[in-house]
Design a protein around this motif. Sequence first.
Motif, PDB file in Angstrom:
ATOM      1  N   UNK A  59       0.833  -1.205   0.000  1.00 52.38           N
ATOM      2  CA  UNK A  59       0.000   0.000   0.000  1.00 52.38           C
ATOM      3  C   UNK A  59       0.869   1.257   0.000  1.00 52.38           C
ATOM      4  N   UNK A  60       1.993   1.221   0.708  1.00 50.84           N
ATOM      5  CA  UNK A  60       2.914   2.365   0.722  1.00 50.84           C
ATOM      6  C   UNK A  60       3.475   2.625  -0.673  1.00 50.84           C
ATOM      7  N   UNK A  61       3.833   1.555  -1.376  1.00 49.81           N
ATOM      8  CA  UNK A  61       4.328   1.712  -2.739  1.00 49.81           C
ATOM      9  C   UNK A  61       3.230   2.302  -3.637  1.00 49.81           C
ATOM     10  N   UNK A  88       6.174  -2.572  -7.161  1.00 48.06           N
ATOM     11  CA  UNK A  88       7.336  -3.460  -7.045  1.00 48.06           C
ATOM     12  C   UNK A  88       7.098  -4.778  -7.765  1.00 48.06           C
ATOM     13  N   UNK A  89       8.160  -5.311  -8.350  1.00 45.74           N
ATOM     14  CA  UNK A  89       8.139  -6.616  -8.993  1.00 45.74           C
ATOM     15  C   UNK A  89       9.232  -7.475  -8.364  1.00 45.74           C
ATOM     16  N   UNK A  99       3.744   3.048 -11.872  1.00 44.09           N
ATOM     17  CA  UNK A  99       2.420   2.463 -12.077  1.00 44.09           C
ATOM     18  C   UNK A  99       1.773   2.930 -13.378  1.00 44.09           C
ATOM     19  N   UNK A 100       2.004   4.182 -13.750  1.00 42.65           N
ATOM     20  CA  UNK A 100       1.350   4.744 -14.932  1.00 42.65           C
ATOM     21  C   UNK A 100       2.070   4.389 -16.232  1.00 42.65           C
ATOM     22  N   UNK A 101       3.400   4.504 -16.227  1.00 47.89           N
ATOM     23  CA  UNK A 101       4.156   4.329 -17.471  1.00 47.89           C
ATOM     24  C   UNK A 101       4.699   2.925 -17.650  1.00 47.89           C
ATOM     25  N   UNK A 102       4.832   2.168 -16.542  1.00 49.72           N
ATOM     26  CA  UNK A 102       5.418   0.839 -16.618  1.00 49.72           C
ATOM     27  C   UNK A 102       6.928   0.849 -16.727  1.00 49.72           C
ATOM     28  N   UNK A 103       7.546   2.033 -16.659  1.00 49.45           N
ATOM     29  CA  UNK A 103       8.999   2.128 -16.783  1.00 49.45           C
ATOM     30  C   UNK A 103       9.680   1.851 -15.453  1.00 49.45           C
TER      31      UNK A 103
END
Length: 456
Positions: free
Chosen positions: A131-133, A140-141, A274-278
């Motif tokens: 949730x913090x991330x 995170x992956x 989260x938005x760009x996937x970069x």
Amino acid sequence: MAIRDNFSYNDMEEWLNAKRVTEIECLVPDLTGVARGKILPRVKFTEDRGMRLPEIVLGMTVTGNSPADDDAFDRAISTTDRDMILKADPGTITMVPWAVDPTAQVIHDCYFADGRLVDFAPRSVLRRVLKLYAQKGWKPLVAPELEFYLTAKNIDPDLPLAAPIGRSGRSETSRQVYSIDAVNEFDPLFEDIYDYCDMMGLDVDTLIHEIGAGQMEINFQHGEPLGLADKVFYFKRTLREAALKHEMYATFMAKPMAGEPGSAMHVHQSVVDEDTGKNIFSTADGAPSDLFRWYVGGLQKYMTPAMAIVAPYVNSYRRIVRHTAAPINLQWGVDNRTVGLRVPVSGSQDRRVENRVIGADANPYLALAVTLACGYLGMTEQVEPTPMVEGSAYKMQVELPQGLSEALTLLRREDRLRDILGERFVDVYSAVKELEHQEFMTVISSWEREHLLLHV
């Protein structure tokens, strides 16, 4: 966000009907990673039923005992032995491949009566960190690599473990690292394991033979942490069952055999926007970013007080020894397996750090939660790492705790980890582990009888 994303309760009901399931194993991972729960007939398994288990299930040692006269523990876990309400996570539903009748298994989350998640449950701790991330717009992956030993059956715990006998009729007596033939010794077992994992959707990647006699490693495809923790939890259970079917044991003890290397759970970890996937560990021109550097710095700063979580047993610290394929410190380096924090050679989008400190005996939910927490603290506090190590880190000082008691003292003192993981979790976990250490200290070992009985 688990094995099946966006899987509803109705989806799960249709899945159960299609599989003609007659029984369901309702599972809760406890602090040790053991599967607790109940087995229900299919007709009794409904969304509104709310299976119940006492809170103390999450406050027991690996031997099944609970702390007494510990004020912090008593404040966290009700002294009236009240129930938790368990709710199935539909995305975790899968078959039990070794069951005779069509049987499913599903992981449950734990709730208080007022609807709040039980904050000291392992899955809840990982959710708290994730949730913090999410609040930062980060995702995170992780990709766990899990080592384990196959051993001959050991009925008498006073006797040392031995390597199992393969299809050749002989046990391993020499180093067989990366040997294909050594893996093929156990072909029937691994065929079952792959079949089971495929049936369960565990997405295991590669299987290799590690350094020790009968020591193997299984790698998982990278993905989001809660789903990977579920898969590791399921895999441990699956491997033990498959090994028993073939008259062997499978163990994730950190150091099961003297003279052989220990077993780790190496965790590759990266973070994407989260938005760009970069990958936020890389700049636009492909160089390491400040966030990457700070993430490493956070692991260096906070993994020492986190050791009691990633090395959770007295046996865990037997693995942390020089020149035994395990780290002794939290140095970092590129493509360097002597350090605790290894940075594999990769492209900018795949830039990651591999935490090599975590033991195979660690609870996967808690191990992923705490390593991600350390990295998060590094990024938010902008912690600078030490200079990168070029040579062998085994020539440097030991930085990690050398025993569970020392590690627990460090964990209790670290307020930032307490804030992120949850005060009640740290209190419950520490009390349980201190009791385990006390239980261990009541046992007199064969070494003591051999060397002290007639000489001191």
